[in-house]
Scaffold this motif. Structure first.
Motif, mmCIF file in Angstrom:
data_model
loop_
_atom_site.group_PDB
_atom_site.id
_atom_site.type_symbol
_atom_site.label_atom_id
_atom_site.label_comp_id
_atom_site.label_asym_id
_atom_site.label_seq_id
_atom_site.Cartn_x
_atom_site.Cartn_y
_atom_site.Cartn_z
ATOM 1 N N VAL A 14 0.859 -1.190 0.000
ATOM 2 C CA VAL A 14 0.000 0.000 0.000
ATOM 3 C C VAL A 14 0.889 1.232 0.000
ATOM 4 C CG1 VAL A 14 -1.778 1.269 1.268
ATOM 5 C CG2 VAL A 14 -1.822 -1.239 1.246
ATOM 6 N N PRO A 15 0.597 2.220 -0.863
ATOM 7 C CA PRO A 15 -0.521 2.323 -1.789
ATOM 8 C C PRO A 15 -0.458 1.235 -2.874
ATOM 9 C CG PRO A 15 0.570 4.453 -1.515
ATOM 10 C CD PRO A 15 1.462 3.431 -0.912
ATOM 11 N N THR A 16 -1.618 0.758 -3.294
ATOM 12 C CA THR A 16 -1.701 -0.322 -4.272
ATOM 13 C C THR A 16 -1.536 0.233 -5.685
ATOM 14 O OG1 THR A 16 -4.113 -0.130 -4.032
ATOM 15 C CG2 THR A 16 -3.025 -1.936 -2.873
ATOM 16 N N LEU A 17 -0.307 0.683 -5.949
ATOM 17 C CA LEU A 17 0.068 1.249 -7.242
ATOM 18 C C LEU A 17 1.103 0.351 -7.903
ATOM 19 C CD1 LEU A 17 0.480 5.001 -6.211
ATOM 20 C CD2 LEU A 17 -1.444 3.998 -7.468
ATOM 21 N N SER B 76 2.299 12.230 -6.444
ATOM 22 C CA SER B 76 1.714 11.201 -7.296
ATOM 23 C C SER B 76 0.200 11.250 -7.166
ATOM 24 C CB SER B 76 2.226 9.814 -6.876
ATOM 25 O OG SER B 76 1.656 8.802 -7.668
ATOM 26 N N LYS B 77 -0.483 11.169 -8.316
ATOM 27 C CA LYS B 77 -1.938 11.244 -8.334
ATOM 28 C C LYS B 77 -2.519 9.937 -8.865
ATOM 29 C CE LYS B 77 -1.848 16.207 -9.440
ATOM 30 N NZ LYS B 77 -2.258 17.229 -10.430
ATOM 31 N N GLY B 78 -3.477 9.413 -8.150
ATOM 32 C CA GLY B 78 -4.231 8.261 -8.624
ATOM 33 C C GLY B 78 -5.696 8.502 -8.343
ATOM 34 N N GLU B 79 -6.553 7.660 -8.890
ATOM 35 C CA GLU B 79 -7.980 7.870 -8.690
ATOM 36 C C GLU B 79 -8.410 7.551 -7.262
ATOM 37 O OE1 GLU B 79 -9.790 5.603 -11.839
ATOM 38 O OE2 GLU B 79 -9.731 7.322 -13.213
ATOM 39 N N ASP C 40 9.419 10.217 3.478
ATOM 40 C CA ASP C 40 8.950 11.484 2.905
ATOM 41 C C ASP C 40 7.731 11.313 2.003
ATOM 42 O OD1 ASP C 40 10.150 10.160 0.827
ATOM 43 O OD2 ASP C 40 11.360 11.858 0.139
ATOM 44 N N MET C 41 7.116 10.128 2.021
ATOM 45 C CA MET C 41 5.875 9.900 1.274
ATOM 46 C C MET C 41 4.700 9.972 2.249
ATOM 47 S SD MET C 41 6.861 6.820 -1.380
ATOM 48 C CE MET C 41 5.205 6.754 -2.051
ATOM 49 N N HIS C 42 3.818 10.923 2.048
ATOM 50 C CA HIS C 42 2.666 11.122 2.930
ATOM 51 C C HIS C 42 1.404 10.790 2.138
ATOM 52 C CE1 HIS C 42 5.521 12.894 5.670
ATOM 53 N NE2 HIS C 42 5.928 13.705 4.696
ATOM 54 N N VAL C 43 0.793 9.668 2.506
ATOM 55 C CA VAL C 43 -0.229 9.041 1.659
ATOM 56 C C VAL C 43 -1.636 9.360 2.151
ATOM 57 C CG1 VAL C 43 -1.104 6.840 0.789
ATOM 58 C CG2 VAL C 43 1.367 7.190 1.056
ATOM 59 N N LEU C 44 -2.465 9.771 1.203
ATOM 60 C CA LEU C 44 -3.892 10.015 1.446
ATOM 61 C C LEU C 44 -4.682 9.016 0.615
ATOM 62 C CD1 LEU C 44 -6.038 12.003 2.712
ATOM 63 C CD2 LEU C 44 -5.990 13.187 0.498
ATOM 64 N N LEU C 45 -5.566 8.271 1.255
ATOM 65 C CA LEU C 45 -6.335 7.235 0.574
ATOM 66 C C LEU C 45 -7.823 7.563 0.558
ATOM 67 C CD1 LEU C 45 -4.723 4.015 2.125
ATOM 68 C CD2 LEU C 45 -4.138 5.117 -0.052
ATOM 69 N N ALA C 46 -8.458 7.204 -0.540
ATOM 70 C CA ALA C 46 -9.920 7.271 -0.599
ATOM 71 C C ALA C 46 -10.488 6.119 0.223
ATOM 72 C CB ALA C 46 -10.384 7.178 -2.047
ATOM 73 N N HIS D 162 -7.661 1.693 -8.558
ATOM 74 C CA HIS D 162 -6.890 1.077 -7.478
ATOM 75 C C HIS D 162 -6.011 2.135 -6.824
ATOM 76 C CE1 HIS D 162 -3.232 1.055 -10.025
ATOM 77 N NE2 HIS D 162 -4.080 0.819 -11.008
ATOM 78 N N GLY D 163 -5.343 1.731 -5.734
ATOM 79 C CA GLY D 163 -4.482 2.648 -5.007
ATOM 80 C C GLY D 163 -4.731 2.632 -3.513
ATOM 81 N N SER D 164 -5.963 2.265 -3.099
ATOM 82 C CA SER D 164 -6.343 2.327 -1.693
ATOM 83 C C SER D 164 -6.363 0.930 -1.065
ATOM 84 C CB SER D 164 -7.690 3.043 -1.556
ATOM 85 O OG SER D 164 -7.967 3.327 -0.194
ATOM 86 N N ILE D 165 -7.205 0.724 -0.056
ATOM 87 C CA ILE D 165 -7.131 -0.493 0.761
ATOM 88 C C ILE D 165 -8.432 -1.286 0.778
ATOM 89 C CG2 ILE D 165 -5.215 0.237 2.219
ATOM 90 C CD1 ILE D 165 -7.263 1.125 4.334
#
Length: 650
Positions: free
Chosen positions: A429-432, A577-580, A611-617, A633-636
């Motif tokens: 995760v992130p599932t990229l 980085s941008k994902g849906e 230094d990666m700060h992840v925001l998930l839908a 994809h990208g979240s949990i």
């Protein structure tokens, strides 16, 4: 309730140290429950496997925090001699040793060392009843009888053997090698089993199910052709009854579950009215009606699983069952009633609510779990494959495939006599793709390839480096991606053109391409994947690899899920980085502000660069315009995180 874990956790009892160096040759600290309890005390754990990797992680993430007493850490090592460890580490922390030989001193240590931590739970409850010696044989007999409830001595006939195998493989029991060998040796002495391939039926789940399928086909044919009508003693509404292993009521109940869960396949060409009622789950007359029956059964089965204790193993079971359920559901066009559709949607939402909670509670424990007998995280796949010591190995990564799509792919393979040994595994995760697929080909956690974490261009180099570090020349390792389009041509596959290739990595990205173009959700993808499978690209690839002597494994880097627009986030250069369904920010404060503003998820830095700060839908949201639908994809979501890991045999 007392547990063997209590003995282990005493090491980290008060007063709290901020660094524990623990010799753990039996892998006890890798238990999911122990890791969760350590986490609840704000104690993290890392292992010393590769000194360079360990030093990088320790220096960049932990040394300063430990020195400032901000973070507590367990450093686990399999070494029993502390003098082989770095001096500065020993000086900084307290030293401890834990071993199964101290917890179960009356049993054979080499034998119990092979047990999983789940098996140790059962052993602990009965250990005080043990009256035997510490010999291997006495220990094996005790473990088989009291821990696994297996009694080889009472298996005297084919029916006994089939009943044992049904329970053994349905529960997916994984016995230590010495225990499995003892059973095989014992059963090879049973005269009535001489005609059967006992060893292969025990060792290969896929072979057993293939054998059982053939037996079922023959049995139904016998019933159909039976000339003498005999009242079935197990069902007053049934008539023909042929003496067979399937005659036993316990066997029949398990058979029904195998048909519902698609481990066995119902057969066509018979009228149900001419056969006993109990056989009906294994007979197809009305295909749509039979599919609906399976949907109802699977809905109930998944609900029952959710009501129990949800360890990572249970979540994998749920993902597999939900995959079968989803494949059936999306194969219908418009024939399902509103109640079934609503129930499916409600169950999907319940699974993802509970899974999302579990991910925040327990996901951080998974990357410490050993890769044997099956890897738990995708970065452990190459380590597992290397440990098998096969002559030639091919790893096919079906990019972006979840368990729903795998169930569809699996059915196509089974229809073409390809055997499958199926398991599940967790994506990073992130599932990229750039994170989780790169973890597969590097054999490393994402923070170890931080310089390439936003691209996949270094995968080939990382893949070949891994194998070169394990004594296979990079000239004998191949890597190809962007496969799967058009007609299959073996001349385009390096692993098939060159006889000297020993390890092949192949990325088939058709499903991921379909994901990003899906405008009709999973139902539309189901139809498109069906068309692709009929082109036989994957089937021909597997067959040709098998003919070339490869052991073949299939996995995915991440899955996908249906999602709905929650509105776009306008972050400009603030986002890396941008994902849906995911955003990665340079700045933690900006990430936190967006999380509060839109009620989204702050994902902790588990295995990824600091230094990666992840925001998930969360739920089924996506960062797309409201009212729009996407497969992304990208979240949990469970369909994004848990993916197949399968060995296939042409």
């Amino acid at each position: 309730m007392a547990s063997w874990r209590d003995e282990i956790l005493k090491v980290t009892a008060e007063p709290v140290s901020f660094l524990y160096v623990i010799s753990d040759p039996d892998g006890l600290l890798n238990d999911e429950t122990i890791l969760t309890k350590l986490q609840s005390k704000n104690i993290e754990m890392i292992e010393i496997e590769d000194v360079i990797s360990f030093r990088y992680v320790f220096e960049s993430k932990y040394r300063k925090a430990i020195y400032n007493r901000e973070k507590a850490l367990v450093v686990r090592t399999e070494l029993e001699d502390f003098h082989k460890l770095p001096y500065d580490l020993l000086k900084l922390g307290s030293k401890h040793k834990i071993s199964l030989s101290n917890i179960f001193p009356k049993l054979s240590y080499p034998i119990i060392k092979q047990l999983s931590t789940t098996d140790l739970d059962a052993l602990y409850t009965v250990y005080q009843q043990y009256q035997g010696s510490s010999s291997d044989t006495d220990t094996i007999k005790f473990l088989l009888n009291r821990v696994y409830k297996i009694y080889p001595e009472i298996i005297e006939s084919t029916s006994d053997f089939i009943k044992f195998l049904l329970s053994y493989h349905y529960q997916e029991i994984q016995l230590p090698e010495e225990l499995e060998k003892y059973i095989i040796d014992s059963l090879n002495q049973v005269d009535m089993l001489n005609a059967l391939p006992v060893k292969r039926l025990i060792q290969s789940r896929s072979y057993f199910y293939s054998y059982l399928q053939d037996e079922w086909d023959e049995y139904i044919s016998q019933l159909h052709n039976e000339s003498e009508q005999i009242k079935d003693p197990f069902d007053a509404q049934s008539h023909y009854h042929t003496k067979h292993s399937f005659s036993h009521p316990d066997v029949r109940r398990l058979l029904n579950d195998l048909f519902y869960e698609n481990k066995l396949h119902p057969i066509k060409g018979y009228e149900k009215e001419t056969l006993p009622n109990w056989t009906h789950p294994g007979i197809i007359v009305d295909e749509a009606g039979d599919k609906k029956d399976r949907i109802y059964k699977l809905l109930n089965t998944v609900r029952e699983k959710l009501n129990g204790h949800t360890s990572y193993k249970i979540w994998i079971e749920i993902a597999k069952l939900y995959g079968e359920l989803g494949n059936l559901f999306f194969s219908f066009k418009n024939e399902l009633d509103k109640e079934t559709t609503t129930t499916f949607g409600e169950l999907t939402n319940q699974i993802n609510r509970e899974f999302e909670y579990w991910m925040f509670e327990s996901y951080s424990t998974l990357y410490n779990i050993p890769y044997y007998p099956s890897p738990v995280m995708v970065d452990r796949i190459p380590h597992y494959l290397e440990s098998l010591k096969r002559d030639k190995i091919a790893l096919i990564v079906l990019d972006g495939m979840n368990f729903i799509q795998w169930s569809q792919v699996k059915q196509s393979l089974l229809n073409n006599n390809i055997q499958v040994n199926e398991n599940g595994i967790f994506a990073w995760v992130p599932t990229l793709t750039s994170i989780s697929r790169q973890a597969i080909f590097s054999g490393e956690i994402p923070m170890m390839f931080s310089d390439s974490i936003h691209t996949t261009n270094k995968e080939e180099k990382l893949w070949k480096t891994f194998w070169e570090n394990h004594s296979i020349s990079k000239q004998k390792v191949s890597y190809q991606r962007s496969l799967g389009q058009g007609d299959f041509n073996k001349e385009q596959i390096e692993a098939l053109k060159r006889n000297d290739i020993r390890v092949a990595g192949l990325v088939v990205d058709t499903i991921d391409e379909l994901t990003h173009g899906a405008i009709q959700g999973h139902k539309g993808m189901h139809a498109e994947i069906d068309i692709w499978l009929k082109n036989n690209y994957l089937l021909n690839l597997i067959r040709d690899l098998g003919e070339s002597g490869y052991s073949i494994f299939i996995t995915s880097d991440h899955g996908n899920t249906e999602s709905y627009g929650n509105g776009r986030l306008s972050d400009g250069v603030l986002v890396q980085s941008k994902g849906e369904r995911v955003r990665i920010y340079k700045d933690k404060l900006t990430r936190d502000e967006r999380a509060d503003e839109f009620s989204l998820l702050r994902w902790p830095n588990i295995g990824i660069p600091e230094d990666m700060h992840v925001l998930l839908a969360n739920e089924n949201k996506a960062f797309i315009p409201k009212q729009e639908q996407a497969v992304s994809h990208g979240s949990i979501n469970i369909n994004e995180v848990i993916v197949p890991f399968v060995e296939v045999n042409p």
